[in-house]
Design a protein around this motif. Structure first.
Motif, PDB file in Angstrom:
ATOM      1  N   ILE A 187      27.053  43.682  43.466  1.00 27.30           N
ATOM      2  CA  ILE A 187      28.114  44.051  42.540  1.00 27.30           C
ATOM      3  C   ILE A 187      29.226  44.680  43.373  1.00 27.30           C
ATOM      4  N   VAL A 188      30.436  44.207  43.187  1.00 26.72           N
ATOM      5  CA  VAL A 188      31.556  44.740  43.960  1.00 26.72           C
ATOM      6  C   VAL A 188      32.690  45.094  43.006  1.00 26.72           C
ATOM      7  N   MET A 189      33.331  46.214  43.255  1.00 26.43           N
ATOM      8  CA  MET A 189      34.505  46.601  42.483  1.00 26.43           C
ATOM      9  C   MET A 189      35.717  45.893  43.084  1.00 26.43           C
ATOM     10  N   VAL A 190      36.313  44.996  42.332  1.00 28.00           N
ATOM     11  CA  VAL A 190      37.442  44.214  42.839  1.00 28.00           C
ATOM     12  C   VAL A 190      38.754  44.919  42.486  1.00 28.00           C
ATOM     13  N   PRO A 191      39.637  45.115  43.460  1.00 30.96           N
ATOM     14  CA  PRO A 191      40.952  45.718  43.169  1.00 30.96           C
ATOM     15  C   PRO A 191      41.822  44.712  42.413  1.00 30.96           C
ATOM     16  N   VAL A 192      41.973  44.912  41.123  1.00 30.18           N
ATOM     17  CA  VAL A 192      42.643  43.931  40.259  1.00 30.18           C
ATOM     18  C   VAL A 192      44.096  43.672  40.683  1.00 30.18           C
ATOM     19  N   PRO A 193      44.902  44.703  40.957  1.00 25.56           N
ATOM     20  CA  PRO A 193      46.292  44.423  41.372  1.00 25.56           C
ATOM     21  C   PRO A 193      46.366  43.571  42.633  1.00 25.56           C
ATOM     22  N   GLU A 194      45.437  43.783  43.547  1.00 25.68           N
ATOM     23  CA  GLU A 194      45.433  42.987  44.782  1.00 25.68           C
ATOM     24  C   GLU A 194      45.074  41.532  44.487  1.00 25.68           C
ATOM     25  N   LEU A 195      44.077  41.329  43.632  1.00 24.23           N
ATOM     26  CA  LEU A 195      43.689  39.964  43.279  1.00 24.23           C
ATOM     27  C   LEU A 195      44.826  39.239  42.564  1.00 24.23           C
ATOM     28  N   ARG A 196      45.602  39.966  41.753  1.00 26.32           N
ATOM     29  CA  ARG A 196      46.720  39.358  41.024  1.00 26.32           C
ATOM     30  C   ARG A 196      47.788  38.773  41.957  1.00 26.32           C
ATOM     31  N   LYS A 197      47.828  39.251  43.182  1.00 24.16           N
ATOM     32  CA  LYS A 197      48.806  38.715  44.132  1.00 24.16           C
ATOM     33  C   LYS A 197      48.520  37.255  44.458  1.00 24.16           C
ATOM     34  N   TYR A 198      47.259  36.845  44.256  1.00 22.17           N
ATOM     35  CA  TYR A 198      46.852  35.516  44.698  1.00 22.17           C
ATOM     36  C   TYR A 198      46.538  34.563  43.551  1.00 22.17           C
ATOM     37  N   CYS A 199      46.198  35.103  42.380  1.00 22.95           N
ATOM     38  CA  CYS A 199      45.885  34.212  41.262  1.00 22.95           C
ATOM     39  C   CYS A 199      46.135  34.935  39.945  1.00 22.95           C
ATOM     40  N   PRO A 200      46.530  34.193  38.917  1.00 21.74           N
ATOM     41  CA  PRO A 200      46.753  34.815  37.611  1.00 21.74           C
ATOM     42  C   PRO A 200      45.437  35.245  36.985  1.00 21.74           C
ATOM     43  N   LEU A 201      45.484  36.302  36.179  1.00 19.04           N
ATOM     44  CA  LEU A 201      44.305  36.803  35.493  1.00 19.04           C
ATOM     45  C   LEU A 201      44.602  36.899  34.000  1.00 19.04           C
ATOM     46  N   PRO A 202      43.574  36.783  33.160  1.00 22.32           N
ATOM     47  CA  PRO A 202      43.770  36.895  31.708  1.00 22.32           C
ATOM     48  C   PRO A 202      44.339  38.265  31.326  1.00 22.32           C
ATOM     49  N   PRO A 203      45.008  38.350  30.195  1.00 24.47           N
ATOM     50  CA  PRO A 203      45.640  39.604  29.762  1.00 24.47           C
ATOM     51  C   PRO A 203      44.684  40.787  29.650  1.00 24.47           C
ATOM     52  N   LYS A 204      43.383  40.526  29.381  1.00 19.49           N
ATOM     53  CA  LYS A 204      42.465  41.654  29.197  1.00 19.49           C
ATOM     54  C   LYS A 204      42.308  42.502  30.453  1.00 19.49           C
ATOM     55  N   PHE A 205      42.768  41.967  31.597  1.00 20.31           N
ATOM     56  CA  PHE A 205      42.681  42.736  32.844  1.00 20.31           C
ATOM     57  C   PHE A 205      43.956  43.535  33.118  1.00 20.31           C
ATOM     58  N   ASP A 206      44.939  43.427  32.226  1.00 23.98           N
ATOM     59  CA  ASP A 206      46.177  44.199  32.385  1.00 23.98           C
ATOM     60  C   ASP A 206      45.869  45.697  32.382  1.00 23.98           C
ATOM     61  N   GLY A 207      46.441  46.413  33.307  1.00 22.17           N
ATOM     62  CA  GLY A 207      46.265  47.858  33.369  1.00 22.17           C
ATOM     63  C   GLY A 207      45.023  48.314  34.103  1.00 22.17           C
ATOM     64  N   MET A 208      44.149  47.392  34.490  1.00 20.92           N
ATOM     65  CA  MET A 208      42.939  47.766  35.227  1.00 20.92           C
ATOM     66  C   MET A 208      43.260  47.967  36.709  1.00 20.92           C
ATOM     67  N   ASP A 209      42.772  49.058  37.279  1.00 21.33           N
ATOM     68  CA  ASP A 209      42.881  49.262  38.721  1.00 21.33           C
ATOM     69  C   ASP A 209      41.783  48.499  39.459  1.00 21.33           C
ATOM     70  N   SER A 210      40.604  48.452  38.860  1.00 13.88           N
ATOM     71  CA  SER A 210      39.493  47.721  39.466  1.00 13.88           C
ATOM     72  C   SER A 210      38.565  47.243  38.363  1.00 13.88           C
ATOM     73  N   CYS A 211      37.756  46.258  38.698  1.00 14.39           N
ATOM     74  CA  CYS A 211      36.823  45.695  37.721  1.00 14.39           C
ATOM     75  C   CYS A 211      35.553  45.289  38.435  1.00 14.39           C
ATOM     76  N   PRO A 212      34.386  45.566  37.862  1.00  8.91           N
ATOM     77  CA  PRO A 212      33.152  45.120  38.499  1.00  8.91           C
ATOM     78  C   PRO A 212      33.069  43.598  38.498  1.00  8.91           C
ATOM     79  N   ALA A 213      32.466  43.079  39.542  1.00  8.83           N
ATOM     80  CA  ALA A 213      32.320  41.633  39.690  1.00  8.83           C
ATOM     81  C   ALA A 213      30.967  41.335  40.311  1.00  8.83           C
ATOM     82  N   TRP A 214      30.481  40.156  40.042  1.00  5.73           N
ATOM     83  CA  TRP A 214      29.284  39.680  40.735  1.00  5.73           C
ATOM     84  C   TRP A 214      29.735  38.809  41.892  1.00  5.73           C
TER      85      TRP A 214
END
Length: 267
Positions: free
Chosen positions: A77-104
């Motif tokens: 399980i890794v905490m992904v930095p959402v703003p950093e990931l957004r630099k490379y690919c679009p994300l669904p609106p539910k991730f707006d405002g998140m600093d990080s999100c758990p990921a598998w």
């Protein structure tokens, strides 16, 4: 070993989007550093804690390792930095405002999914997979763990010739998914075998599944401490009750003769 939980510094480098992301549009390839600093090329998918997906992936990886079912050597399980990931690919609106999100994340297995082969030879590749011992172990594991979505995209033909199970998101379907009002269409190697193999070969497939199930009870014993650990970390407020229900469900389905009775064969 329990499932590692890594902070956002472990997400080192976005690599690309896979050709097929499946149903999770956040799936991407990235460099992930383990607890020793070693880098792994991984599939990564964001799984917020508003559903059981992250827990299912972690439990599935733990159980597969204990059950002698081939799976990626590294999972976490890794905490992904959402703003950093957004630099490379679009994300669904539910991730707006998140600093990080758990990921598998799980290490990329060298090879191709059975579904990725050319259409002209898919018929042969599918049968070769179903005739392997690996497929029967995977099918037995999926029945035991109530995993509902084992399509050929979730089985990798590795470069060494074996078959590796990936993606355990639909695990413990009736226990964890049905109460949420969400679920998965049932797709399994057992159904594929019924449709693709002769009557005799299909009966052998089922008998081999029942034989593979003999190891599930011990696998659960071996995994029990790690299961309790990761459940407590992912859903601490409900850990005790959830652990009891999950272990009880798996234990009931690991009892001698359960799978052979379910399949209607004599092991």
């Amino acid at each position: 070993m329990s499932v590692p939980i890594l902070d956002s510094s472990a997400w080192r480098e976005f690599r690309s989007k896979p050709a097929n992301t499946g149903i999770n549009e956040t799936t991407h390839l990235a460099k992930i550093a383990d607890t020793t600093g070693k880098l792994h090329d991984c599939f990564v998918k964001l799984l917020p804690l508003d559903g059981p997906a992250l827990l299912c992936e972690a439990i599935g990886w733990l159980l597969a390792r204990k059950s002698d079912v081939a799976c990626p050597a590294f999972g976490a399980i890794v905490m992904v930095p959402v703003p950093e990931l957004r630099k490379y690919c679009p994300l669904p609106p539910k991730f707006d405002g998140m600093d990080s999100c758990p990921a598998w994340c799980s290490e990329i297995v060298a090879g191709k999914s059975v579904r990725q082969v050319h259409k002209m030879v898919f018929f042969i590749s599918r049968k070769n997979c179903l005739r392997s011992k690996d497929a029967r172990k995977i099918a037995a594991f999926d029945q035991w763990s109530d995993l509902r979505d084992r399509n050929f995209g979730n089985v990798i033909r590795s470069s060494n010739g074996g078959y590796v199970a990936i993606d355990h998101e639909s695990l413990l379907h009736d226990l964890l998914w049905v109460p949420t009002g969400r679920g998965f269409e049932e797709r399994s190697l057992l159904v594929e075998a019924r449709n693709a193999l002769s009557v005799t070969d299909f009966q052998r497939f089922q008998m081999d599944m029942a034989s593979a199930a003999n190891g599930h009870a011990q696998a659960l014993i071996d995994a029990k401490a790690d299961l309790a650990d990761i459940i407590a970390k992912i859903i601490p407020a409900h850990a005790s009750a959830a652990t009891q229900m999950i272990v009880q469900t798996l234990d009931n389905r690991a009892q001698s003769g359960w799978l052979s009775t379910t399949l209607g064969v004599i092991a």
